[in-house]
Design a protein around this motif. Structure first.
Motif, PDB file in Angstrom:
ATOM      1  N   PRO A 230     -16.029  50.401 -43.132  1.00  0.00           N
ATOM      2  CA  PRO A 230     -17.143  49.643 -43.651  1.00  0.00           C
ATOM      3  C   PRO A 230     -17.146  49.759 -45.237  1.00  0.00           C
ATOM      4  O   PRO A 230     -17.699  48.832 -45.980  1.00  0.00           O
ATOM      5  N   THR A 231     -16.845  50.850 -45.620  1.00  0.00           N
ATOM      6  CA  THR A 231     -16.945  51.210 -47.035  1.00  0.00           C
ATOM      7  C   THR A 231     -16.073  50.284 -47.815  1.00  0.00           C
ATOM      8  O   THR A 231     -16.088  50.159 -49.085  1.00  0.00           O
ATOM      9  N   ALA A 232     -14.978  50.030 -47.327  1.00  0.00           N
ATOM     10  CA  ALA A 232     -13.597  49.377 -47.844  1.00  0.00           C
ATOM     11  C   ALA A 232     -13.695  47.881 -47.554  1.00  0.00           C
ATOM     12  O   ALA A 232     -13.452  47.249 -48.464  1.00  0.00           O
ATOM     13  N   THR A 233     -14.307  47.660 -46.730  1.00  0.00           N
ATOM     14  CA  THR A 233     -14.263  46.059 -46.049  1.00  0.00           C
ATOM     15  C   THR A 233     -15.698  45.823 -45.476  1.00  0.00           C
ATOM     16  O   THR A 233     -16.037  46.103 -44.164  1.00  0.00           O
TER      17      THR A 233
ATOM     18  N   LEU B   4     -18.354  36.023 -53.129  1.00  0.00           N
ATOM     19  CA  LEU B   4     -17.488  35.110 -53.101  1.00  0.00           C
ATOM     20  C   LEU B   4     -17.784  33.803 -52.343  1.00  0.00           C
ATOM     21  O   LEU B   4     -18.249  34.146 -51.069  1.00  0.00           O
ATOM     22  N   ALA B   5     -18.145  32.696 -52.646  1.00  0.00           N
ATOM     23  CA  ALA B   5     -18.955  31.686 -52.253  1.00  0.00           C
ATOM     24  C   ALA B   5     -19.964  31.997 -51.286  1.00  0.00           C
ATOM     25  O   ALA B   5     -19.992  31.665 -50.105  1.00  0.00           O
ATOM     26  N   GLY B   6     -21.203  32.850 -51.812  1.00  0.00           N
ATOM     27  CA  GLY B   6     -22.136  33.318 -51.149  1.00  0.00           C
ATOM     28  C   GLY B   6     -21.953  34.168 -50.092  1.00  0.00           C
ATOM     29  O   GLY B   6     -22.692  34.571 -49.281  1.00  0.00           O
ATOM     30  N   ALA B   7     -20.592  34.948 -50.066  1.00  0.00           N
ATOM     31  CA  ALA B   7     -20.534  36.031 -48.927  1.00  0.00           C
ATOM     32  C   ALA B   7     -19.711  37.133 -49.817  1.00  0.00           C
ATOM     33  O   ALA B   7     -19.475  37.262 -50.801  1.00  0.00           O
ATOM     34  N   ASP B   8     -19.822  38.111 -48.959  1.00  0.00           N
ATOM     35  CA  ASP B   8     -19.185  39.669 -49.453  1.00  0.00           C
ATOM     36  C   ASP B   8     -17.778  39.425 -49.955  1.00  0.00           C
ATOM     37  O   ASP B   8     -16.887  38.786 -48.762  1.00  0.00           O
ATOM     38  N   ALA B   9     -17.408  40.128 -50.659  1.00  0.00           N
ATOM     39  CA  ALA B   9     -15.986  40.324 -51.153  1.00  0.00           C
ATOM     40  C   ALA B   9     -15.721  41.584 -51.785  1.00  0.00           C
ATOM     41  O   ALA B   9     -16.463  42.164 -52.253  1.00  0.00           O
ATOM     42  N   LEU B  10     -14.296  41.757 -52.108  1.00  0.00           N
ATOM     43  CA  LEU B  10     -13.832  42.939 -52.797  1.00  0.00           C
ATOM     44  C   LEU B  10     -12.969  42.449 -53.809  1.00  0.00           C
ATOM     45  O   LEU B  10     -12.066  41.598 -53.573  1.00  0.00           O
ATOM     46  N   MET B  11     -13.029  43.165 -54.853  1.00  0.00           N
ATOM     47  CA  MET B  11     -12.266  42.723 -56.193  1.00  0.00           C
ATOM     48  C   MET B  11     -11.343  43.809 -56.548  1.00  0.00           C
ATOM     49  O   MET B  11     -11.952  44.927 -56.787  1.00  0.00           O
ATOM     50  N   TRP B  12     -10.111  43.431 -57.165  1.00  0.00           N
ATOM     51  CA  TRP B  12      -9.493  44.056 -57.768  1.00  0.00           C
ATOM     52  C   TRP B  12      -8.633  43.613 -59.036  1.00  0.00           C
ATOM     53  O   TRP B  12      -8.506  42.508 -59.133  1.00  0.00           O
TER      54      TRP B  12
ATOM     55  N   TYR C 216      -5.939  43.016 -61.772  1.00  0.00           N
ATOM     56  CA  TYR C 216      -4.303  43.054 -62.233  1.00  0.00           C
ATOM     57  C   TYR C 216      -4.214  43.518 -63.848  1.00  0.00           C
ATOM     58  O   TYR C 216      -3.412  44.126 -64.284  1.00  0.00           O
ATOM     59  N   SER C 217      -5.359  42.915 -64.511  1.00  0.00           N
ATOM     60  CA  SER C 217      -5.088  43.264 -65.955  1.00  0.00           C
ATOM     61  C   SER C 217      -6.716  42.915 -66.396  1.00  0.00           C
ATOM     62  O   SER C 217      -7.430  42.362 -65.427  1.00  0.00           O
ATOM     63  N   ALA C 218      -7.114  43.135 -67.631  1.00  0.00           N
ATOM     64  CA  ALA C 218      -8.460  42.853 -68.293  1.00  0.00           C
ATOM     65  C   ALA C 218      -8.469  41.222 -67.994  1.00  0.00           C
ATOM     66  O   ALA C 218     -10.072  41.044 -67.819  1.00  0.00           O
ATOM     67  N   ASP C 219      -7.606  40.469 -68.068  1.00  0.00           N
ATOM     68  CA  ASP C 219      -8.197  38.990 -67.752  1.00  0.00           C
ATOM     69  C   ASP C 219      -7.393  38.267 -66.509  1.00  0.00           C
ATOM     70  O   ASP C 219      -7.115  37.121 -66.417  1.00  0.00           O
ATOM     71  N   ASP C 220      -7.242  39.388 -65.449  1.00  0.00           N
ATOM     72  CA  ASP C 220      -6.421  38.490 -64.373  1.00  0.00           C
ATOM     73  C   ASP C 220      -6.978  39.597 -62.943  1.00  0.00           C
ATOM     74  O   ASP C 220      -6.767  40.903 -62.927  1.00  0.00           O
ATOM     75  N   HIS C 221      -7.852  38.969 -62.482  1.00  0.00           N
ATOM     76  CA  HIS C 221      -8.526  39.416 -61.019  1.00  0.00           C
ATOM     77  C   HIS C 221      -8.222  38.935 -59.715  1.00  0.00           C
ATOM     78  O   HIS C 221      -7.873  37.538 -59.935  1.00  0.00           O
ATOM     79  N   THR C 222      -8.239  39.464 -58.635  1.00  0.00           N
ATOM     80  CA  THR C 222      -8.116  38.976 -57.453  1.00  0.00           C
ATOM     81  C   THR C 222      -9.345  39.341 -56.550  1.00  0.00           C
ATOM     82  O   THR C 222      -9.662  40.641 -56.845  1.00  0.00           O
ATOM     83  N   ALA C 223      -9.900  38.706 -55.814  1.00  0.00           N
ATOM     84  CA  ALA C 223     -11.030  39.175 -54.702  1.00  0.00           C
ATOM     85  C   ALA C 223     -10.548  38.506 -53.119  1.00  0.00           C
ATOM     86  O   ALA C 223     -10.051  37.338 -53.318  1.00  0.00           O
ATOM     87  N   ILE C 224     -10.877  39.354 -52.351  1.00  0.00           N
ATOM     88  CA  ILE C 224     -10.394  39.016 -51.180  1.00  0.00           C
ATOM     89  C   ILE C 224     -11.829  39.061 -50.335  1.00  0.00           C
ATOM     90  O   ILE C 224     -12.718  40.023 -50.073  1.00  0.00           O
ATOM     91  N   GLY C 225     -12.163  38.016 -49.656  1.00  0.00           N
ATOM     92  CA  GLY C 225     -13.410  37.774 -48.949  1.00  0.00           C
ATOM     93  C   GLY C 225     -13.704  38.164 -47.399  1.00  0.00           C
ATOM     94  O   GLY C 225     -12.420  38.565 -46.951  1.00  0.00           O
ATOM     95  N   VAL C 226     -14.717  38.315 -46.805  1.00  0.00           N
ATOM     96  CA  VAL C 226     -14.677  38.575 -45.452  1.00  0.00           C
ATOM     97  C   VAL C 226     -14.317  37.303 -44.774  1.00  0.00           C
ATOM     98  O   VAL C 226     -14.170  36.361 -45.136  1.00  0.00           O
ATOM     99  N   ALA C 227     -13.845  37.723 -43.608  1.00  0.00           N
ATOM    100  CA  ALA C 227     -13.540  36.801 -42.548  1.00  0.00           C
ATOM    101  C   ALA C 227     -14.603  35.975 -41.816  1.00  0.00           C
ATOM    102  O   ALA C 227     -15.558  36.592 -41.311  1.00  0.00           O
ATOM    103  N   ALA C 228     -14.278  34.514 -41.770  1.00  0.00           N
ATOM    104  CA  ALA C 228     -15.410  33.828 -40.715  1.00  0.00           C
ATOM    105  C   ALA C 228     -14.371  32.652 -40.356  1.00  0.00           C
ATOM    106  O   ALA C 228     -13.577  32.285 -40.816  1.00  0.00           O
ATOM    107  N   GLN C 229     -14.864  32.378 -38.922  1.00  0.00           N
ATOM    108  CA  GLN C 229     -14.069  31.103 -38.338  1.00  0.00           C
ATOM    109  C   GLN C 229     -12.517  31.324 -38.221  1.00  0.00           C
ATOM    110  O   GLN C 229     -11.981  30.278 -38.448  1.00  0.00           O
ATOM    111  N   GLY C 230     -12.059  32.448 -38.148  1.00  0.00           N
ATOM    112  CA  GLY C 230     -10.747  32.687 -38.237  1.00  0.00           C
ATOM    113  C   GLY C 230      -9.998  32.703 -39.374  1.00  0.00           C
ATOM    114  O   GLY C 230      -8.752  32.836 -39.246  1.00  0.00           O
ATOM    115  N   VAL C 231     -10.575  32.842 -40.663  1.00  0.00           N
ATOM    116  CA  VAL C 231      -9.897  32.893 -41.863  1.00  0.00           C
ATOM    117  C   VAL C 231     -10.522  33.733 -42.886  1.00  0.00           C
ATOM    118  O   VAL C 231     -11.844  33.903 -42.558  1.00  0.00           O
ATOM    119  N   TYR C 232      -9.821  33.876 -44.036  1.00  0.00           N
ATOM    120  CA  TYR C 232     -10.629  34.598 -45.094  1.00  0.00           C
ATOM    121  C   TYR C 232      -9.960  34.062 -46.293  1.00  0.00           C
ATOM    122  O   TYR C 232      -8.877  33.465 -46.373  1.00  0.00           O
TER     123      TYR C 232
END
Length: 351
Positions: free
Chosen positions: A92-95, A173-181, A183-199
């Motif tokens: 839970p601390t990571a996801t 992210l879109a009103g739900a929890d997510a994790l961000m990483w 790539y550089s100072a101007d390049d980021h990615t975030a993965i949101g929680v799963a809902a309805q079989g997708v994330y």
């Protein structure tokens, strides 16, 4: 100079890249010394390459893979032998656990409502949807992926700075929890929680962290109808697709027993590549069969049909912005010379 495939080049390919553009960028070797007559006409989709057998084989393995799977090597990229185990993606601390979903909202497409941003590419198939937005030099790539893949991709993003393990920064992210990483100072990615079989995974390039985080709050979930309502006029909706495909085929000789491709592309260029490519794949396959069996009449029919491809209206239209037609035309020239083209299946993304 021959192009070299790098992590950065792959991660910046268009969404899904989709069949034509992905192939043009990664499968082939550039024609040595050949000038490009469009150098002064602005950007085109991809470059002109001449396929090789090895490159075509590599492309065939990648053509069906969405671009989000290719970023930073994907879940199948082997970790160094001495790499520590990634943080447990089920921890839970990571996801984080999902935030409460909005009642009645279908989690099928994730669209951006932000001034100045334009939808430039979209593609969808079972198990993944992708949309690309641009605002000047800034870009936002939005992927909706099957939930069963989430843990693997969280673990992959946690290793971006190997040997360091980054559990990700909690964001919204879109009103739900997510994790961000980053790539550089101007390049980021975030993965949101799963809902309805997708994330969702959302990558933003060309912008600072604060601007990226602001865009994440302006994303919203919608269904197919809502997504199509957000498309620009140049896009092809599901209701229009049948008529558009018929129009594309109006001057295209189709092989016997050919069936229309089951494409859900909304981008007209990508739909054109799916349609024209499907026809070309079957004609070349027929030429190869006929050549091997000594059926000269059938081989000539296939070659003659492909020789008309330079007059297909959809390919002439696509040639103004991309190079998929050039690849197809080079293969047609091989048939005209009586040769089965090397790597033709990979070159066109034939199934």
């Amino acid at each position: 100079m021959n192009p070299r495939l790098t992590d950065q080049a792959v991660s910046e390919l268009p969404l899904a890249a989709a069949r034509a553009e992905l192939l043009e960028e990664i499968m082939s070797v550039s024609a040595a010394g050949r000038p490009t007559e469009h150098d002064d006409e602005g950007p085109r989709r991809g470059r002109r390459w001449v396929a090789t057998i090895a490159a075509a084989a590599a492309a065939a393995a990648l053509v069906a893979v969405p671009s989000y799977l290719l970023a930073r090597g994907g879940s199948d990229a082997p970790a160094p032998a001495d790499a520590p185990a990634p943080a447990d993606a089920s921890d839970p601390t990571a996801t984080p656990e999902p935030s409460t979903a909005v009642p009645g909202v279908v989690h099928e497409w994730l669209v951006l409502d932000a001034p100045g941003w334009q939808l430039t590419y979209s593609s969808g198939a079972d198990g993944w949807h992708e949309v690309q937005y641009e605002n000047g030099s800034q870009r936002l790539d939005v992927s909706v992926v099957g939930a069963e893949l989430r843990a693997d991709y969280v673990a992959d993003r946690q290793r971006l700075d190997y040997p360091e393990v980054d559990p990700g920064t909690p964001v919204q992210l879109a009103g739900a929890d997510a994790l961000m990483w980053p790539y550089s100072a101007d390049d980021h990615t975030a993965i949101g929680v799963a809902a309805q079989g997708v994330y969702p995974e959302v990558r933003g390039a060309g912008m600072a962290r604060a601007a990226y985080l602001d865009l994440l709050t302006q994303l919203r979930w919608t269904d197919q109808a809502g997504f199509e309502a957000s498309l620009p006029e140049s896009s092809v909706t599901g209701a229009e697709r049948g008529d558009v495909v018929e129009q594309m085929l109006s001057d295209v000789p189709v092989p016997p027993d050919w069936e229309k491709p089951d494409s859900t592309e909304t981008d007209r260029y990508q739909l054109g590549a799916a349609v024209a490519g499907s026809v070309a794949c079957q004609w070349i396959a027929e030429f190869e069969r006929a050549t091997r069996s000594g059926d000269q009449a059938a081989a000539s029919q296939a070659s003659d049909a492909m020789a008309t491809s330079r007059d297909w209206a959809i390919l002439r239209e696509m040639d103004a912005t991309g190079d998929y037609p050039e690849v197809l035309w080079e293969l047609a020239d091989e048939l005209a010379a009586g040769r089965v083209p090397e790597g033709w299946q990979g070159a066109l993304g034939c199934a």
